[in-house]
Design a protein around this motif. Structure first.
Motif, PDB file in Angstrom:
ATOM      1  N   GLN A  86      35.236  37.713  50.115  1.00  0.00           N
ATOM      2  CA  GLN A  86      35.675  38.122  48.761  1.00  0.00           C
ATOM      3  C   GLN A  86      36.226  39.551  48.741  1.00  0.00           C
ATOM      4  O   GLN A  86      37.032  39.887  47.887  1.00  0.00           O
ATOM      5  CB  GLN A  86      34.500  38.075  47.782  1.00  0.00           C
ATOM      6  N   VAL A 111      33.930  29.103  53.858  1.00  0.00           N
ATOM      7  CA  VAL A 111      33.138  29.952  54.747  1.00  0.00           C
ATOM      8  C   VAL A 111      32.071  29.090  55.407  1.00  0.00           C
ATOM      9  O   VAL A 111      31.349  28.362  54.730  1.00  0.00           O
ATOM     10  CB  VAL A 111      32.470  31.106  53.945  1.00  0.00           C
ATOM     11  N   ARG A 128      30.038  34.702  45.298  1.00  0.00           N
ATOM     12  CA  ARG A 128      30.714  33.542  44.700  1.00  0.00           C
ATOM     13  C   ARG A 128      31.641  33.979  43.562  1.00  0.00           C
ATOM     14  O   ARG A 128      32.817  33.623  43.541  1.00  0.00           O
ATOM     15  CB  ARG A 128      29.646  32.553  44.191  1.00  0.00           C
ATOM     16  N   GLY A 181      24.545  34.900  52.398  1.00  0.00           N
ATOM     17  CA  GLY A 181      25.853  35.049  51.740  1.00  0.00           C
ATOM     18  C   GLY A 181      26.700  36.183  52.298  1.00  0.00           C
ATOM     19  O   GLY A 181      27.669  36.605  51.657  1.00  0.00           O
ATOM     20  N   THR A 237      30.398  35.251  52.818  1.00  0.00           N
ATOM     21  CA  THR A 237      31.036  34.995  51.520  1.00  0.00           C
ATOM     22  C   THR A 237      31.400  36.319  50.854  1.00  0.00           C
ATOM     23  O   THR A 237      32.487  36.464  50.283  1.00  0.00           O
ATOM     24  CB  THR A 237      30.087  34.167  50.615  1.00  0.00           C
TER      25      THR A 237
END
Ligand SMILES: Nc1nc2c(ncn2[C@@H]2O[C@H](COP(=O)(O)OP(=O)(O)OP(=O)(O)O)[C@@H](O)[C@H]2O)c(=O)[nH]1
Ligand SMILES: [Mg+2]
Length: 173
Positions: free
Chosen positions: A35, A46, A156, A28, A31
């Motif tokens: 963010q 992504v 997320r 991640g 990601t």
């Protein structure tokens, strides 16, 4: 170059942080970086990182260059090349994949001996139902890394990313 220019240059330099984000593929990393970026610079989707990407972000008084490097096995032999001159290493772990934790910690080992400060990002917290599951991962991380600085977060949902940025920017390099 005049003395003033030199002093100014040094001042700017003093406010720069080189932050390398490493970890297994699918952890991640991109990601999280996406963010952290200002809204108008974010990507809608992504994809797995082939090679690396650099983003410059202001965090408090610091200009942070975020080096996001792909984590696929074929790319890992090149990680070392990016580590040079790193001030802060963010080691990204997917807490929802405990089966990959041993692999992640094994890959982290060579980078724990360096000069850079290490922050562990316990990512994908939104996928882990109870805090105890994250704590279990943390226990294993600390067994290998010692009392390392960590931030539980979710690329997320954005949870914990403010803390992650503070941790990066609070480093005394
Ligand atoms: N639920 C959830 N999914 C996440 C989170 N962070 C990343 N993902 C998902 O995990 C997948 C991989 O994310 P990436 O950011 O591409 O992972 P990466 O570590 O950059 O992967 P490589 O570039 O291959 O090294 C994507 O489908 C993301 O949407 C998170 O905090 N929660
Ligand atoms: Mg990536």
């Amino acid at each position: 170059m005049g003395l003033l220019t030199l002093v100014k240059k040094q001042k700017i330099k003093d406010h720069e942080i080189r932050c390398l984000i490493l970890g297994l593929d699918n952890a991640g990393k991109s990601t999280i970086v996406n963010q952290i970026l200002p809204m108008d610079q974010r990507q809608q989707h992504v994809s797995p990182t082939i090679g690396f990407a650099i983003h410059n972000v202001e965090m408090g008084p610091f200009n942070v260059s975020l080096w996001d490097v792909g984590g696929q096995t074929t790319l890992r032999p090149f990680w070392d090349n990016y580590y040079d001159r790193t001030d802060v290493l963010v080691w990204c772990i997917d807490v929802s994949s405990p089966g990959r934790l041993a692999e992640s910690l094994q890959e982290a080992k060579p980078f724990l001996k360096g000069d850079s400060r290490v922050i562990v990002a316990l990512n994908k917290c939104d996928l882990v139902p109870s805090r105890q599951d994250t704590d279990k991962v943390l226990e294993q991380v600390q067994r290998l890394m010692g009392p390392v600085q960590f931030v539980a977060c979710s690329g997320r949902t954005g949870k914990g990313l403010r803390e992650l940025c503070s941790a990066i920017a609070s480093c005394n390099i």
